[in-house]
Design a protein around this motif. Sequence first.
Motif, PDB file in Angstrom:
ATOM      1  N   ILE A 201       0.906  -1.100   0.115  1.00  8.76           N
ATOM      2  CA  ILE A 201      -0.014  -0.057  -0.067  1.00  8.76           C
ATOM      3  C   ILE A 201       0.895   1.215   0.028  1.00  8.76           C
ATOM      4  CG2 ILE A 201      -1.715   1.283   1.410  1.00  8.76           C
ATOM      5  CD1 ILE A 201      -3.012  -1.390   1.925  1.00  8.76           C
ATOM      6  N   PRO A 202       1.970   1.387   0.827  1.00  8.48           N
ATOM      7  CA  PRO A 202       2.676   2.594   0.863  1.00  8.48           C
ATOM      8  C   PRO A 202       3.375   2.533  -0.297  1.00  8.48           C
ATOM      9  CG  PRO A 202       3.443   1.220   2.555  1.00  8.48           C
ATOM     10  CD  PRO A 202       2.019   0.619   2.213  1.00  8.48           C
ATOM     11  N   CYS A 203       3.726   1.592  -0.852  1.00  8.31           N
ATOM     12  CA  CYS A 203       4.544   1.511  -2.221  1.00  8.31           C
ATOM     13  C   CYS A 203       3.746   2.139  -3.305  1.00  8.31           C
ATOM     14  CB  CYS A 203       4.917   0.172  -2.759  1.00  8.31           C
ATOM     15  SG  CYS A 203       5.709   0.149  -4.322  1.00  8.31           S
ATOM     16  N   ALA A 204       2.375   1.706  -3.630  1.00 11.46           N
ATOM     17  CA  ALA A 204       1.302   2.047  -4.414  1.00 11.46           C
ATOM     18  C   ALA A 204       1.329   3.756  -4.314  1.00 11.46           C
ATOM     19  CB  ALA A 204       0.106   1.172  -4.312  1.00 11.46           C
ATOM     20  N   ASN A 205       1.157   4.176  -2.954  1.00 14.94           N
ATOM     21  CA  ASN A 205       0.934   5.686  -2.664  1.00 14.94           C
ATOM     22  C   ASN A 205       2.111   6.261  -3.069  1.00 14.94           C
ATOM     23  OD1 ASN A 205      -1.332   5.053  -1.556  1.00 14.94           O
ATOM     24  ND2 ASN A 205      -0.800   4.870   0.637  1.00 14.94           N
ATOM     25  N   ALA A 221       5.278   8.650   1.861  1.00 15.75           N
ATOM     26  CA  ALA A 221       4.890   7.373   1.443  1.00 15.75           C
ATOM     27  C   ALA A 221       6.040   6.343   1.381  1.00 15.75           C
ATOM     28  CB  ALA A 221       4.210   7.177   0.343  1.00 15.75           C
ATOM     29  N   LEU A 222       7.293   7.015   0.869  1.00 13.38           N
ATOM     30  CA  LEU A 222       8.393   5.922   0.760  1.00 13.38           C
ATOM     31  C   LEU A 222       8.986   5.903   2.239  1.00 13.38           C
ATOM     32  CD1 LEU A 222       9.783   7.599  -2.199  1.00 13.38           C
ATOM     33  CD2 LEU A 222       9.472   5.204  -2.107  1.00 13.38           C
ATOM     34  N   LEU A 223       9.001   6.784   3.206  1.00 14.61           N
ATOM     35  CA  LEU A 223       9.354   6.620   4.455  1.00 14.61           C
ATOM     36  C   LEU A 223       8.485   5.759   5.338  1.00 14.61           C
ATOM     37  CD1 LEU A 223      10.135  10.433   5.148  1.00 14.61           C
ATOM     38  CD2 LEU A 223      11.799   8.332   5.192  1.00 14.61           C
ATOM     39  N   GLU A 224       7.354   5.727   5.094  1.00 15.59           N
ATOM     40  CA  GLU A 224       6.206   4.670   5.546  1.00 15.59           C
ATOM     41  C   GLU A 224       6.685   3.255   5.171  1.00 15.59           C
ATOM     42  OE1 GLU A 224       1.548   3.431   5.656  1.00 15.59           O
ATOM     43  OE2 GLU A 224       2.127   5.250   4.925  1.00 15.59           O
ATOM     44  N   GLY A 233      10.487  -4.362  -2.728  1.00 13.39           N
ATOM     45  CA  GLY A 233      10.808  -3.884  -4.122  1.00 13.39           C
ATOM     46  C   GLY A 233      12.335  -3.783  -4.308  1.00 13.39           C
ATOM     47  N   TYR A 234      13.130  -4.612  -3.735  1.00 13.35           N
ATOM     48  CA  TYR A 234      14.469  -4.448  -3.713  1.00 13.35           C
ATOM     49  C   TYR A 234      15.107  -3.313  -3.390  1.00 13.35           C
ATOM     50  CZ  TYR A 234      14.390  -8.623  -6.691  1.00 13.35           C
ATOM     51  OH  TYR A 234      13.941  -9.924  -7.293  1.00 13.35           O
ATOM     52  N   ASP A 235      14.658  -2.934  -1.894  1.00 10.97           N
ATOM     53  CA  ASP A 235      15.124  -1.535  -1.344  1.00 10.97           C
ATOM     54  C   ASP A 235      14.625  -0.532  -2.115  1.00 10.97           C
ATOM     55  OD1 ASP A 235      16.406  -3.471   0.501  1.00 10.97           O
ATOM     56  OD2 ASP A 235      18.352  -3.107  -0.931  1.00 10.97           O
ATOM     57  N   LEU A 236      13.557  -0.624  -2.557  1.00  9.07           N
ATOM     58  CA  LEU A 236      12.881   0.579  -3.668  1.00  9.07           C
ATOM     59  C   LEU A 236      12.823   1.978  -2.725  1.00  9.07           C
ATOM     60  CD1 LEU A 236      10.126   0.870  -6.216  1.00  9.07           C
ATOM     61  CD2 LEU A 236       9.834   2.378  -4.169  1.00  9.07           C
ATOM     62  N   ALA A 237      12.351   1.775  -1.432  1.00  6.42           N
ATOM     63  CA  ALA A 237      12.137   3.115  -0.676  1.00  6.42           C
ATOM     64  C   ALA A 237      13.388   3.891  -0.520  1.00  6.42           C
ATOM     65  CB  ALA A 237      11.572   2.865   0.588  1.00  6.42           C
TER      66      ALA A 237
END
Length: 268
Positions: A201-205, A221-224, A233-237
């Motif tokens: 969900i936070p990724c989609a946001n 969103a990325l911090l969440e 997601g392979y450390d996407l955030a």
Amino acid sequence: MSHELASSFETEVIQRSHEVPVLVDFWADWCGPCLMFGPILERSVAASAGRWELVKVNTERHPDLAAHHGIRSLPTIRLFVNGASVAESLGALSEAGLKQWLDRHLPSPHTTTLEAAEAGLRTGDFSQAGQAAEAVLAAEPQNDRALYLKACSALALDPASVAAIVTAIPGGSPFFEKAGPLKELAKVLVAPPSEDGKGSIPCANAIAAIRGLDWDAACSALLELLERDRHYGYDLAAKALKQIFLLLGPRDAITARHQPRFASLLFS
């Protein structure tokens, strides 16, 4: 328009540059490259249709000005805009080289259109922003500001095209450092993670916010996501946050607001 400095650098260059950009050519009679470069400058200013003016300063006649401006190599050209020196080049340039240098540093005659593109990005009218940037690029294909704005609108509308757009931004441009982050963020939109889990969900946001160029919401969103599942997601955030901070720069308010929490989560 071109002329030798008559009396006052303050009047003929500094004050005049508030009305039209003024290129100053520091030269001397004994300087061979100066004598070769002079006609190139004269032809260029004649072809500019008043976009800029040329003032020639003979350093033998005006050694005080040469010393004041720190001129140690001839020829030296220096561009003044709105009372300030904005660019300098040492040594003679070819006609093509001078044109490229001027295109990079002269204020664009399409400022109003570029401002319309920026307004479109701020209000979420990405189609209008892209069209305005395209209009400028039709007249000035190397306009770095227009290329950057086109890439921003493409991030929202067609992220797969961002890489090709930013490749055209020249290395000396102030927008060059933003090209890499835009390209990396576009990759996230082109191939977003599809895995399930508590980070979905936070990724989609975050992806929706990046596509909307809402950097504050994207960072939140990325911090969440980083807090819930740092490896999603392979450390996407972490990767995306780093690119956003690079894009905005260290002095941006959004960077200042979110970077401390990012560091805290990353090293906790």
